[in-house]
Design a protein around this motif. Structure first.
Motif, short mmCIF file in Angstrom:
data_model
loop_
_atom_site.label_atom_id
_atom_site.label_comp_id
_atom_site.label_asym_id
_atom_site.label_seq_id
_atom_site.Cartn_x
_atom_site.Cartn_y
_atom_site.Cartn_z
N GLU A 255 0.67 -1.30 0.06
CA GLU A 255 0.09 -0.09 -0.04
C GLU A 255 0.84 1.17 -0.05
N GLY A 256 0.52 2.36 -0.78
CA GLY A 256 1.36 3.47 -0.96
C GLY A 256 2.50 3.50 -1.60
N GLU A 257 2.98 2.22 -2.18
CA GLU A 257 4.27 2.37 -2.79
C GLU A 257 4.08 2.65 -4.21
N LEU A 258 4.91 3.74 -4.89
CA LEU A 258 4.80 4.13 -6.07
C LEU A 258 5.97 4.22 -6.73
N TRP A 259 6.27 3.96 -8.21
CA TRP A 259 7.57 3.98 -8.82
C TRP A 259 7.24 4.67 -10.20
N ILE A 260 7.98 5.65 -10.40
CA ILE A 260 8.06 6.51 -11.54
C ILE A 260 9.23 6.31 -12.29
N CYS A 261 9.53 6.51 -13.67
CA CYS A 261 10.65 6.31 -14.52
C CYS A 261 10.11 7.16 -15.75
N GLY A 262 11.25 7.75 -16.38
CA GLY A 262 11.05 8.32 -17.33
C GLY A 262 12.24 9.36 -17.65
N GLY A 263 12.12 10.46 -18.53
CA GLY A 263 12.98 11.13 -19.12
C GLY A 263 12.91 12.71 -18.62
N GLY A 264 13.72 13.60 -19.17
CA GLY A 264 13.61 15.06 -18.74
C GLY A 264 14.73 15.20 -17.82
N SER A 265 14.71 16.65 -17.42
CA SER A 265 16.06 16.83 -16.35
C SER A 265 15.95 16.00 -15.05
N ALA A 266 15.00 15.41 -15.02
CA ALA A 266 14.92 14.52 -13.75
C ALA A 266 14.89 13.08 -14.13
N SER A 267 15.30 12.90 -15.19
CA SER A 267 15.33 11.43 -15.80
C SER A 267 15.83 10.28 -14.99
N GLY A 268 15.50 9.06 -14.94
CA GLY A 268 15.77 7.92 -14.24
C GLY A 268 14.55 7.13 -13.34
N ILE A 269 15.00 6.77 -12.36
CA ILE A 269 13.93 5.91 -11.41
C ILE A 269 13.73 6.46 -10.22
N TRP A 270 12.45 6.83 -9.82
CA TRP A 270 12.00 7.35 -8.48
C TRP A 270 10.96 6.53 -7.70
N ARG A 271 11.33 6.47 -6.33
CA ARG A 271 10.38 5.51 -5.64
C ARG A 271 9.60 6.52 -4.36
N SER A 272 8.42 5.98 -4.36
CA SER A 272 7.73 6.60 -3.02
C SER A 272 6.99 5.42 -2.47
N VAL A 273 7.12 5.63 -1.02
CA VAL A 273 6.58 4.53 -0.02
C VAL A 273 5.56 5.55 0.75
N ASP A 274 5.12 6.52 0.64
CA ASP A 274 4.37 7.28 1.36
C ASP A 274 3.10 7.82 0.52
N ARG A 275 2.78 7.14 -0.48
CA ARG A 275 1.34 7.46 -1.33
C ARG A 275 1.90 8.83 -2.36
N GLY A 276 3.18 8.83 -2.53
CA GLY A 276 3.27 9.86 -3.59
C GLY A 276 3.78 11.24 -2.93
N ALA A 277 3.65 11.08 -1.51
CA ALA A 277 4.02 12.60 -0.99
C ALA A 277 5.56 13.00 -1.26
N THR A 278 6.60 12.04 -1.17
CA THR A 278 7.82 12.06 -1.38
C THR A 278 8.53 10.73 -2.06
N PHE A 279 9.50 11.58 -2.78
CA PHE A 279 10.23 10.49 -3.87
C PHE A 279 11.55 10.35 -3.59
N ASN A 280 12.13 9.22 -3.80
CA ASN A 280 13.80 9.28 -3.63
C ASN A 280 14.11 8.72 -5.15
#
Length: 770
Positions: free
Chosen positions: A657-682
């Motif tokens: 529950e609440g774990e979300l991953w985003i990947c893609g391009g642009g100036s912040a390209s790469g892989i990002w992970r959130s474990v708090d329903r998208g409130a913060t990402f690492n």
């Protein structure tokens, strides 16, 4: 949306991804967020790669039999590479899977040539687009081991394996007497090219006088495919004009010029002349030379193809006398003729026997004509009877690929399956007069009892496609129960794959969509499945694991199905659907898509995803920002910014529950992970960029789902797996299995280590640990 436009759109996406792959590493220093520490890349793991069986699905514009050795056959596709026929396995084997994202255009094959002297040699002219969509020039690939390994000769211009005119050919030819010499008929006004060292180096034939001026759509945007010159069309040799080891003297070249379409050299390519008395007004799509009788045969049509062609003729040129004869089965002057001719082939065992196809004849079907007397008389695969009845010289057996009937049972005179369309390649086996193959817009058909035609018996036509996969994959989904895989495809719509090693019986039933762009299932009720795509309706729901479907509606004003892979989402329990269509605001439905209410706080066109545990939580991602709803999609709040902006994916983790991953391009390209329903990402620091992400079964002893991604990690592009939420990564493909530039990936929740890879033209790959 036509097949061409879907493929051109897909290629544009791949082009952008390729540019990002080479450019993003330099800008990663400005990425925001606190990473979990450097990830470590483990040694590659050994994998077994094979296709999920579909059975074709795309255009096969070229089939080439080697005339020097029995059972050596090659086929080319417009975006999916080239194949070699394995006689003992009775299936095609891919030859260009090693092509990677830096050279993705090499999966478009503009021409093939098989060496009839040193029969292990084969050549491929590669390059997908001649306009700006493909940033690289074309190349000639050469192999000395039947296409198992290749060397590359770069060209100073582009080739167009997926451009208008791609069914013309073959543009590449080996001199049958002195096989170190090859010719290439180049597109786009680049003229005629020659190699004298088995394709290792190339030089323009300066003496060739006409590079071809025909443009399919002269008034189109200069950057569009139709505004490009198709250039030169084919090269054929008169083998009888030379001896083994000496250069053939007589060479013929087809030109994209309706008034000056055939040129000949009688001095081994030193000088050239326009053949006098030649027919005008049409383009010669295909040509063969009868070395015994001394005849050149040409099939002509009035357009570049493969999607046009309303008139044409078949011509015979007698090299000894210079006489031209119109030998058309139905001449263009006839009121009956409403088609162009292509797909021309000759029986080398009986040179007076030829066959030719109607390239485009939509109603009631294309036709095939056969002559045994050099074109004096012809018989037809089908003919008109009384009224709308037709008589047939063939039966069609599609038992092996049953979906080829498209699920239709039309009224006469139409039948399913069709004999074909886009029938530009036909070849009779030079060693077996009973075997013939021809390519269509969906498959390769063929016969092994062809000479029965001449006794007025019906021949049997069957798919000869097994092993050759040429679908452009838009979306993949592997639920935890039921059928192991669902696919969304660019041309066929897609399939519910009950077995990955068996060709499906049928495409998705009504409502039909093409392409299918998004698939989702309710995590806590997996028999509830959402299918979104382009068709009479944009959305359909299944309550029985994808066997049956009910059409839904779309929010008012919708003009399309939204983002590929993330245009819609179904809640974890299946009681709500979130839809982000093209042309309308994001909306949610509580009645399976019957009615819609506009969501608030989320921008139009966002990527959307559902939490896999909490049925009230949905996520949105647009322009580097994340939006979260905790009230079932009714309202959203922006929670995070500074994330990837394009060409990527958003996925919630099953069972977490609440774990979300985003990947893609642009100036912040790469892989990002959130474990708090998208409130913060690492940000996961190891990934420079990534264009697809999926989750699979956890490793033994772990409850953390495996993560699969298509990415550049620690400077290496590939497909990677992490068993520890991105702390470490293992490369799970290799340099022999790159498949151009794949962009869709899904893990299998039932088999640890298994993933499905969606390609742009090579179908769906399934990969398993060894």
């Amino acid at each position: 949306m036509t097949e061409d436009s879907k493929r051109f759109e897909a290629a544009a996406r791949l082009r952008r991804r390729t540019v990002l792959t080479s450019a993003t590493a330099a800008i990663m220093g400005g990425a925001i967020g606190v990473g979990p520490g450097p990830a470590q890349a483990a040694p590659p793991e050994t994998y077994w790669f094979r296709n999920v069986e579909i059975g074709g699905g795309g255009f096969v514009p070229g089939i080439v039999f080697n005339e020097g050795q029995r059972d050596i056959v090659y086929a080319r596709t417009d975006i999916g590479g080239a194949y070699r026929w394995s006689q003992w396995r009775a299936r095609w084997e891919p030859m260009l899977d090693f092509v990677g994202p830096d050279q993705w255009g090499h999966t478009g094959v503009a021409a093939l040539a098989a060496d009839p002297v040193e029969t292990s040699r084969v050549y491929a002219a590669v390059g997908t687009y001649t306009n700006f969509w493909d940033p690289r020039n074309g190349a000639i690939l050469r192999s000395q081991d039947f296409g198992r390994t290749w060397e590359t000769a770069e060209l100073p211009f582009k080739l167009g394996g997926n451009m208008p005119g791609r069914g013309i050919g073959e543009r590449l030819a080996v001199d049958p007497n002195r096989n170190r010499i090859l010719y290439l008929a180049a597109p786009s006004g680049n003229g005629l090219w020659r190699s004298a060292d088995y394709g290792a180096s190339w030089a323009e034939v300066d003496s060739f006088p006409n590079p071809g001026d025909y443009v399919p759509e002269p008034d189109a945007d200069p950057n569009s495919p139709g505004a490009q010159r198709i250039g030169l069309l084919w090269v054929v040799f008169d083998q009888s004009s030379g001896r083994r080891g000496e250069t053939s003297r007589d060479i013929y070249v087809g030109v994209g010029d309706k008034e000056n379409s055939v040129y000949r050299s009688t001095d081994a390519g030193a000088t050239w002349e326009r053949l006098p008395g030649q027919p005008t007004g049409f383009l010669p799509h295909r040509a063969v030379f009868d070395h015994v009788g001394g005849y050149l045969y040409m099939a002509t049509t009035d357009g570049a193809g493969p999607n046009d062609g309303a008139a044409g003729d078949v011509w015979r040129f007698e090299s000894a006398s210079g006489e031209w004869t119109n030998v058309s089965p139905v001449p263009s002057s006839s009121e009956e003729n409403a088609w162009g001719y292509s797909g021309l082939t000759i029986d080398r065992q009986n040179p007076g026997t030829l066959m030719v196809t109607t390239q485009v004849q939509w109603w009631p079907d294309c036709n095939i004509f056969r002559t045994t007397d050099g074109g004096a008389t012809w018989t037809r695969a089908w003919d008109w009877g009384d009224g709308l009845n037709r008589s047939f010289r063939y039966t069609m057996d599609i038992t092996e690929v049953p979906w080829l009937d498209w699920g239709l049972d039309p009224e006469p005179p139409e039948t399913r399956p069709k004999l074909g369309w886009w029938m530009e390649s036909m070849a009779i086996d030079p060693f077996d007069s009973d075997r013939m193959m021809y390519g269509t817009g969906a498959t390769i058909y063929g016969s092994t009892d062809l000479t029965a035609w001449d006794s007025d018996d019906q021949i049997t036509i069957r798919p000869m496609i097994r092993g050759l996969e040429e679908t452009a994959v838009v979306e993949l989904m592997s639920p935890p129960e039921g059928a192991p895989l669902f696919s969304g495809l660019g041309d066929l719509g897609g399939f519910r794959h009950e077995r990955i090693d068996a060709i499906p019986a049928a495409m998705y039933p009504a409502p039909q969509m093409s392409p299918v762009t998004t698939l989702d299932y309710a995590e806590l009720a997996p028999a509830l499945i959402l299918r979104v795509g382009r068709g009479d309706t944009y959305l359909a729901i299944s309550t029985d694991g994808g066997e049956n479907w009910t059409a839904g509606t779309a929010p008012e004003g919708s003009t399309g199905p939204g983002r590929n892979g993330a245009g819609a989402a179904i809640s974890a329990t299946g009681d709500r659907i979130l839809f982000a269509p093209d042309g309308a605001p994001v909306g949610y439905s509580t009645d399976a898509g019957a009615t819609w209410t506009a969501s608030t706080g989320i921008p139009e066109g966002a990527h959307v995803e559902s939490d896999r545990v909490d049925p009230a939580t949905f996520y949105g991602w647009a322009q580097g920002e994340v939006y979260v709803s905790t009230d079932g999609g009714a309202s959203f709040t922006r929670t995070a910014t500074g994330l990837p902006t394009d060409n990527g994916d958003i996925k919630a983790v099953p069972g977490h529950e609440g774990e979300l991953w985003i990947c893609g391009g642009g100036s912040a390209s790469g892989i990002w992970r959130s474990v708090d329903r998208g409130a913060t990402f690492n940000r996961l620091d190891a990934a420079q960029d990534a264009f697809g992400i999926g989750f699979g079964k956890a490793a033994p002893g772990s409850d953390t789902p495996t993560v699969f991604t298509i990415a550049t990690i620690d400077g290496t592009w590939g497909v990677f797996r992490s068993d520890d939420a991105g702390a470490t990564w293992i490369r799970v493909n290799d340099d022999d299995h790159q498949y151009g530039s794949p962009s869709v990936i899904a893990g299998d929740p039932r088999v640890f280590g298994r993933y499905y890879l969606g390609t742009n033209g090579r179908g769906v790959i399934v990969a398993d640990r060894l």
